[in-house]
Write an enzyme that holds these catalytic residues in place. Structure first.
Site, PDB file in Angstrom:
ATOM      1  N   ASP A  57    -116.948  -0.096  44.160  1.00 38.26           N
ATOM      2  CA  ASP A  57    -115.666  -0.215  44.848  1.00 38.26           C
ATOM      3  C   ASP A  57    -115.408  -1.687  45.180  1.00 38.26           C
ATOM      4  OD1 ASP A  57    -115.530   2.527  44.814  1.00 38.26           O
ATOM      5  OD2 ASP A  57    -116.377   2.738  46.835  1.00 38.26           O
TER       6      ASP A  57
HETATM    7  N1  URA Z   1    -120.606   4.891  45.814  1.00 43.00           N
HETATM    8  C1  URA Z   1    -119.523   4.530  46.504  1.00 43.00           C
HETATM    9  O1  URA Z   1    -119.017   5.269  47.339  1.00 43.00           O
HETATM   10  N2  URA Z   1    -119.000   3.316  46.261  1.00 43.00           N
HETATM   11  C2  URA Z   1    -119.531   2.444  45.367  1.00 43.00           C
HETATM   12  O2  URA Z   1    -119.013   1.341  45.215  1.00 43.00           O
HETATM   13  C3  URA Z   1    -120.667   2.849  44.664  1.00 43.00           C
HETATM   14  C4  URA Z   1    -121.193   4.077  44.895  1.00 43.00           C
END
Ligand code: URA
Length: 230
Positions: A102
């Site tokens: 993310d």
């Molecule tokens: N899980 C998440 O919620 N976000 C990420 O960036 C990676 C794994």
């Protein structure tokens, strides 16, 4: 990419030798002699050395990047800064992330132009482990270790998450090892047990531990590349 770096890479010489060749007027870009090593090449620039075209080498490429917050892993997002900002390589736009993070997640991102290789990392069939360091806003209870190991029911999904290993470091910090990569998986797993992820960092994929500083990247070694194929 800088011209001296391009020459060093494609001619198999050091950067200082590349700069000597430039000073000696042996290199042209689009028909013009260029003497500055710092000259920035565009993707479609035609480079010659001693009147011979240099054809960009297109063997498969594999990198690890330490992603800072604020960048998206999609490489063609017109609205946000992407991780390609950090990658000084010819035709960097051909690379993709083998498993996205993310925008607000930091840590290890693998970049490649080898789709089969990235499939080994992202496909749940191959059980490639991903280790995250998680900071949460509500205190962690030891009982969560068993809950995460048993599998979590995520909102809107039919199947429980695969067994995950939770290691509680202290009240608000944990390590979580998962072998899938569902959308926002870690955040949704903690949300499903009434907690909230404040910050998230990916530390490891398979046997590969992040070992470059934030914003830095490096090529993977042959052994590192192969480690995902066994
Ligand atoms: N899980 C998440 O919620 N976000 C990420 O960036 C990676 C794994």
């Amino acid at each position: 990419m800088r011209l001296d770096k391009f020459l060093a890479h494609h001619l198999g010489i050091s950067r200082s030798l590349a700069n000597k060749a430039l000073k000696a007027e042996m290199v042209t870009v689009n028909g013009q002699i260029i003497k500055a090593g710092a000259y920035q090449l565009a993707n479609d620039d035609k480079v010659t050395y001693r009147d011979n075209d240099i054809i960009p080498v297109m063997e498969k490429r594999y990198f690890m990047l330490h992603k800072p917050q604020g960048y998206v892993c999609s490489t063609d997002d017109p609205d946000h800064a992407t991780i390609l900002y950090f990658i000084d390589e010819p035709m960097a736009e051909k690379l993709h992330a083998a498993g996205r993070l993310d925008m607000d997640t930091t840590g290890l991102v693998l970049l490649t132009d080898d789709g089969q290789w990235s499939h080994r990392i992202t496909s749940p069939k191959h059980h490639c482990q991903k280790e995250y360091h998680v900071t949460v806003t509500a205190p962690l209870d030891e009982s969560l270790v068993a809950t995460f190991a048993a599998g979590i029911q995520l909102k809107g999904e039919k199947q429980l998450t695969k067994p995950a290993k939770l290691i509680i470091v202290d009240e608000y910090h944990a390590q979580l090892i998962i072998s899938e990569g569902r959308y926002h998986q870690v955040k949704r797993m903690f949300a499903a047990v009434g907690n909230h992820v404040q910050s998230l960092h990916r530390h490891r994929i398979g046997n590969l531990i992040l070992d470059v500083d934030e914003g830095e990247y490096r090529r993977l070694t042959e052994n590192e590349i192969k480690s995902f194929l066994s």
